[in-house]
Design an enzyme around this catalytic site. Structure first.
Site, PDB file in Angstrom:
ATOM      1  N   TYR A 261      31.565  32.213  26.597  1.00  0.00           N
ATOM      2  CA  TYR A 261      31.449  34.212  26.320  1.00  0.00           C
ATOM      3  C   TYR A 261      31.025  33.823  24.920  1.00  0.00           C
ATOM      4  CZ  TYR A 261      31.153  36.270  30.692  1.00  0.00           C
ATOM      5  OH  TYR A 261      31.118  36.938  31.705  1.00  0.00           O
TER       6      TYR A 261
ATOM      7  N   ASP B 109      32.988  38.669  41.611  1.00  0.00           N
ATOM      8  CA  ASP B 109      32.259  39.266  42.096  1.00  0.00           C
ATOM      9  C   ASP B 109      32.737  39.115  44.023  1.00  0.00           C
ATOM     10  OD1 ASP B 109      32.563  41.054  40.263  1.00  0.00           O
ATOM     11  OD2 ASP B 109      30.021  40.964  40.185  1.00  0.00           O
TER      12      ASP B 109
HETATM   13  C1  IPM Z   1      33.750  41.847  33.559  1.00  0.00           C
HETATM   14  C2  IPM Z   1      31.849  42.291  33.666  1.00  0.00           C
HETATM   15  C3  IPM Z   1      32.455  41.447  32.030  1.00  0.00           C
HETATM   16  C4  IPM Z   1      32.399  39.829  32.004  1.00  0.00           C
HETATM   17  C5  IPM Z   1      31.371  42.754  31.390  1.00  0.00           C
HETATM   18  C6  IPM Z   1      31.162  43.614  31.901  1.00  0.00           C
HETATM   19  C7  IPM Z   1      30.681  41.970  30.224  1.00  0.00           C
HETATM   20  O1  IPM Z   1      31.350  41.696  33.837  1.00  0.00           O
HETATM   21  O2  IPM Z   1      34.572  41.953  33.695  1.00  0.00           O
HETATM   22  O3  IPM Z   1      33.358  40.870  35.052  1.00  0.00           O
HETATM   23  O4  IPM Z   1      31.133  39.746  32.595  1.00  0.00           O
HETATM   24  O5  IPM Z   1      32.971  39.586  31.729  1.00  0.00           O
HETATM   25 MN    MN Z   2      32.520  40.684  36.225  1.00  0.00          MN
END
Ligand code: IPM
Ligand code: MN
Length: 365
Positions: A146, A255
């Protein structure tokens, strides 16, 4: 106690779910005799519309001066929203990444817990759901892919895109320490997830977590490859207690873990730095397709507010009061539309976002 909270409602369903979390927080503070003050600030698409950038220095400043930040969600439909015609550094998500870095929120805690009331909503085999599970994903949040160098260049007549995954020992050590500390308060088991059969960054991750483990003889450490972990979460989730992992793996696995709890609308999160300060947000996104319809599930945001009371303000009793009120509401059979998959739900138990917030607030004792 006086609680100073910066509030980022954000985009999509953000304002609706934050309103319900505030309602529940207010009810809790009233019951337990605390004073609460919110300062509303903009971030994400709404900040782009107002100021041309997804995060202003003023918003960062107000957040820094607060005890904690309560957040909804940011972003819009990536195919239709004009925000996604802007260059990447000006899009809504850039604001979220920038605030995580600016506040040094390196530890992201995402608990995934299967409520016994929602076992029928769990998409796993019934014998697996029956066992239940209670895991906490500890995701590194300010390093890795990231935040590494990235570029898109034309080389030999074609575009070449590059993202780099870099971790310093110190970055791995501080998140590993958090994971072991949290595991001590739970079931004393850390599974560190990596891709050490391929990546150098993962081999360093393994080495540092093993060094940290020496100081925690009461906590067991196991390593698991990320592809296997993705499989194990659906095969046997009850084996997990604390899952420690780098930023990108944690994004994906959280997720997945949320989905096996029955709905992504149930999963809260806390993003912490070395102090008691934290940013608290649901793990789900801004769901622009259902925004403004009063059908979003506010529970993940309400549970994020409970995490705020626990981790920033050390108000364990009050946090538990919120968690119990959520459980009671589910026990009584109330469901938002994302939870309808499970069993028969009579018309009078079907709730919108506001009603779910009201029901939970009324059950704070
Ligand atoms: C999360 C989201 C974020 C991430 C996005 C919106 C940048 O998916 O908080 O998991 O990837 O960290
Ligand atoms: Mn996410």
């Amino acid at each position: 106690m006086k609680l100073n909270i910066a509030c980022i409602s954000g985009d999509g369903i953000g304002p609706e779910i934050v309103a319900e979390a505030k309602k529940v927080l207010n009810a809790t503070c009233e019951k337990y005799g605390h004073e609460i003050e919110y300062t509303d600030v903009l971030m994400g698409g709404c900040s782009i519309d107002a100021y041309g950038v997804p995060l202003t220095d003023e918003t960062i400043d107000i957040c820094k001066k607060s005890d904690a930040v309560l957040m909804g969600s940011i972003g819009g439909d990536t195919t239709t929203s004009p925000w996604y015609k802007l260059e990447p550094s000006l899009r809504p998500e850039a604001g979220l990444l920038k605030i995580r870095k600016a506040l040094n929120l390196f530890a992201n805690l995402r608990p995934a817990f299967l409520y016994s009331e929602l076992k029928e909503a769990c998409p796993l085999k019934s014998e697996t759901a029956e066992k239940g599970f209670d895991m906490l994903i500890m995701r590194e949040l300010t390093g890795g892919l990231y935040f590494g160098d990235r570029s898109t260049k034309e080389i030999d007549g074609e575009l070449v895109a590059k993202d780099s995954l870099e971790y310093k020992e110190s970055e791995i050590r501080r998140i590993a320490i958090k994971a072991f500390e949290v595991a001590r308060q739970r079931n004393k088991k850390v599974i560190s997830v990596d891709k050490a059969n391929v990546l150098d960054s993962s081999r360093l991750w393994r080495k540092v977590t093993e060094e940290v483990a020496v100081a925690y003889p009461d906590v067991t450490l196991e390593h698991m490859l990320v592809d296997n972990c993705a499989m194990q979460i659906v095969k046997n989730p009850s084996q997990f207690d604390v899952v420690l992992t780098e930023n990108m793996f944690g994004d994906i696995l959280s997720d997945e873990a949320s989905m096996v709890t029955g709905s992504i609308g149930m999963l809260p999160s806390a993003s912490l730095n070395e102090t008691s300060f934290g940013l608290y947000e649901p793990s789900h996104g801004s769901a622009p397709d259902i925004a403004g319809k009063d059908i979003a599930n506010p529970i993940a945001t309400i549970l994020s507010a409970a995490m705020m009371l626990k981790y920033t303000f050390k108000l364990d009793k009050e946090a538990k009061a919120i968690e119990d009120a959520v459980q009671k509401t589910l026990q009584e059979g109330y469901r938002t539309s994302d939870l309808l998959g499970c069993g028969d739900v009579s018309e009078d138990k079907k709730c919108g976002c506001k009603r779910m917030g009201d029901l939970i607030a009324e059950r704070i004792i």
